[in-house]
Design a protein around this motif. Structure first.
Motif, PDB file in Angstrom:
ATOM      1  N   ASN A  60     116.539  43.417 -11.083  1.00  0.00           N
ATOM      2  CA  ASN A  60     115.663  43.657 -12.231  1.00  0.00           C
ATOM      3  C   ASN A  60     115.475  45.120 -12.625  1.00  0.00           C
ATOM      4  O   ASN A  60     114.979  45.394 -13.720  1.00  0.00           O
ATOM      5  CB  ASN A  60     114.268  43.074 -11.952  1.00  0.00           C
ATOM      6  N   ASP A  89     111.847  43.213 -15.740  1.00  0.00           N
ATOM      7  CA  ASP A  89     111.060  41.986 -15.662  1.00  0.00           C
ATOM      8  C   ASP A  89     109.555  42.225 -15.824  1.00  0.00           C
ATOM      9  O   ASP A  89     108.752  41.310 -15.603  1.00  0.00           O
ATOM     10  CB  ASP A  89     111.321  41.265 -14.339  1.00  0.00           C
ATOM     11  N   VAL A  90     109.170  43.436 -16.235  1.00  0.00           N
ATOM     12  CA  VAL A  90     107.751  43.768 -16.404  1.00  0.00           C
ATOM     13  C   VAL A  90     107.570  44.458 -17.752  1.00  0.00           C
ATOM     14  O   VAL A  90     108.401  45.282 -18.150  1.00  0.00           O
ATOM     15  CB  VAL A  90     107.263  44.694 -15.268  1.00  0.00           C
ATOM     16  N   ALA A  91     106.478  44.133 -18.453  1.00  0.00           N
ATOM     17  CA  ALA A  91     106.184  44.760 -19.735  1.00  0.00           C
ATOM     18  C   ALA A  91     106.075  46.273 -19.573  1.00  0.00           C
ATOM     19  O   ALA A  91     105.571  46.776 -18.568  1.00  0.00           O
ATOM     20  CB  ALA A  91     104.900  44.198 -20.324  1.00  0.00           C
ATOM     21  N   LEU A 101     110.313  46.728 -20.166  1.00  0.00           N
ATOM     22  CA  LEU A 101     110.646  45.836 -21.276  1.00  0.00           C
ATOM     23  C   LEU A 101     109.704  46.099 -22.446  1.00  0.00           C
ATOM     24  O   LEU A 101     108.500  45.885 -22.349  1.00  0.00           O
ATOM     25  CB  LEU A 101     110.536  44.383 -20.824  1.00  0.00           C
ATOM     26  N   SER A 103     109.342  44.622 -25.409  1.00  0.00           N
ATOM     27  CA  SER A 103     108.697  43.458 -26.023  1.00  0.00           C
ATOM     28  C   SER A 103     109.395  42.184 -25.583  1.00  0.00           C
ATOM     29  O   SER A 103     110.525  42.210 -25.101  1.00  0.00           O
ATOM     30  CB  SER A 103     108.735  43.565 -27.554  1.00  0.00           C
ATOM     31  N   GLY A 104     108.703  41.055 -25.770  1.00  0.00           N
ATOM     32  CA  GLY A 104     109.288  39.756 -25.470  1.00  0.00           C
ATOM     33  C   GLY A 104     109.335  39.446 -23.985  1.00  0.00           C
ATOM     34  O   GLY A 104     108.798  40.182 -23.152  1.00  0.00           O
ATOM     35  N   ALA A 105     110.007  38.337 -23.675  1.00  0.00           N
ATOM     36  CA  ALA A 105     110.169  37.902 -22.290  1.00  0.00           C
ATOM     37  C   ALA A 105     111.582  38.210 -21.823  1.00  0.00           C
ATOM     38  O   ALA A 105     112.524  38.223 -22.617  1.00  0.00           O
ATOM     39  CB  ALA A 105     109.893  36.403 -22.178  1.00  0.00           C
ATOM     40  N   ILE A 106     111.738  38.474 -20.542  1.00  0.00           N
ATOM     41  CA  ILE A 106     113.054  38.764 -19.986  1.00  0.00           C
ATOM     42  C   ILE A 106     113.982  37.583 -20.220  1.00  0.00           C
ATOM     43  O   ILE A 106     113.578  36.418 -20.137  1.00  0.00           O
ATOM     44  CB  ILE A 106     112.937  39.102 -18.486  1.00  0.00           C
ATOM     45  N   ALA A 107     115.245  37.879 -20.528  1.00  0.00           N
ATOM     46  CA  ALA A 107     116.217  36.825 -20.822  1.00  0.00           C
ATOM     47  C   ALA A 107     117.602  37.302 -20.417  1.00  0.00           C
ATOM     48  O   ALA A 107     117.817  38.485 -20.131  1.00  0.00           O
ATOM     49  CB  ALA A 107     116.190  36.486 -22.308  1.00  0.00           C
ATOM     50  N   TYR A 111     120.855  44.445 -23.285  1.00  0.00           N
ATOM     51  CA  TYR A 111     119.706  45.287 -23.625  1.00  0.00           C
ATOM     52  C   TYR A 111     120.162  46.720 -23.918  1.00  0.00           C
ATOM     53  O   TYR A 111     120.998  47.272 -23.190  1.00  0.00           O
ATOM     54  CB  TYR A 111     118.695  45.312 -22.481  1.00  0.00           C
TER      55      TYR A 111
END
Length: 281
Positions: A60, A89-91, A101, A103-107, A111
């Motif tokens: 991550n 994996d963390v905002a 990250l 914005s949004g959720a990890i996917a 990137y």
């Protein structure tokens, strides 16, 4: 005393005469590099900022080496004095060993890795976005520069090593297992690299009969039938050959290939890619 002071000298009188040239200057600041005028830096300037998988959490986290770069608009120098570790994996939060990250959720996605700066406080940090233009830049930050890409697949950041502009996967990716081509028209192949980079590609080829020919090229090249005079691959019956290519991929991460016979078998192993990270327009 003991400081290097840079001066810009303009010749006002174009009539050259013998004698000494004297000029005076004004000391600006201790951090003279930060105040050095933009016209003395090459456009797209980038130094250091090497990316690597973090040893503690390679799944991550990404480490970013110290360095500097001008922003996307070529108007602001952003200096990262010490290395950062940012977590996909963390905002996002400012500082090392903090979230990265934007914005949004990890996917599972590609990137963009951005260096960002607040001009009101001169704080420089970094993070990850799926936006090419950093539309989700953290509040208060107005300057940004892409310093690389990372690819997350199967729930983990793909392992790589960076050597200047060359990013090498630590394990070859089989993007096409060796097999007969489906037809003699142009076909497209997606490679495991970021968009608009130069893929480092290992090509495996074989001929079932007739010593077939084929070509592998960027999708922007003119399509034309493969032949003995229009080829990048010349296969021999019963012999497996290999070659390494550096080939530009398009905005869909694709290349094109074509053969003069379905007796041609091709396999694509992606070794990595070359990314100038914005230094070349």
């Amino acid at each position: 005393a003991g400081r290097n002071v840079f001066h810009k000298v303009a010749i006002i009188n174009a009539t050259y005469q013998a004698g000494n040239l004297y000029f005076s200057g004004k000391y600006i600041a201790d951090s003279v590099i930060a105040d050095f005028p933009n016209e003395f830096r090459p456009k797209g300037h980038l130094y250091g900022l090497t990316l690597s998988n973090n040893s503690g959490d390679p799944t991550n986290d990404i480490d970013i080496a110290a360095g500097e770069a001008v922003d996307n608009a070529d108007g602001e120098l952003m200096m990262l004095a010490a290395a950062l570790t940012k977590k996909l994996d963390v905002a996002w939060a400012v500082g090392t060993n903090q979230g990265g990250l934007f914005s949004g959720a990890i996917a599972n996605a590609t990137y963009y890795v951005f260096l960002v700066k607040r001009v009101d406080t001169d704080v420089v940090d970094a993070g990850f976005s799926t936006s090419a233009t950093c539309t989700d830049i953290p509040a208060g930050y107005t300057k940004y520069r892409r310093i690389g890409f990372i690819i997350r697949a199967a729930g983990a950041i793909r392992l790589f090593a960076q050597y200047d502009d060359r990013f090498v996967w630590k394990a070859l990716v089989s993007d096409r297992a060796i097999a007969a081509i489906p037809n003699t028209t142009r076909n497209l192949q997606t490679l495991t690299v970021p968009l608009n980079t130069v893929a480092i590609l290992e090509v495996i080829y074989n001929g079932a009969a007739g010593n077939p020919n084929g070509w592998i090229r960027p999708t922007t090249y003119t399509d034309a039938a493969a032949s003995a005079t229009n080829r990048t691959v010349a296969a021999t019956v019963g012999v497996t050959g290999a070659l390494e290519m550096q080939i530009e991929v398009d905005a869909s991460c694709q290349i094109a290939y074509r053969g003069d016979s379905t007796n041609l078998a091709l396999g694509f192993l992606t070794a990595g890619y070359v990314d100038t990270r914005g230094r070349v327009a």
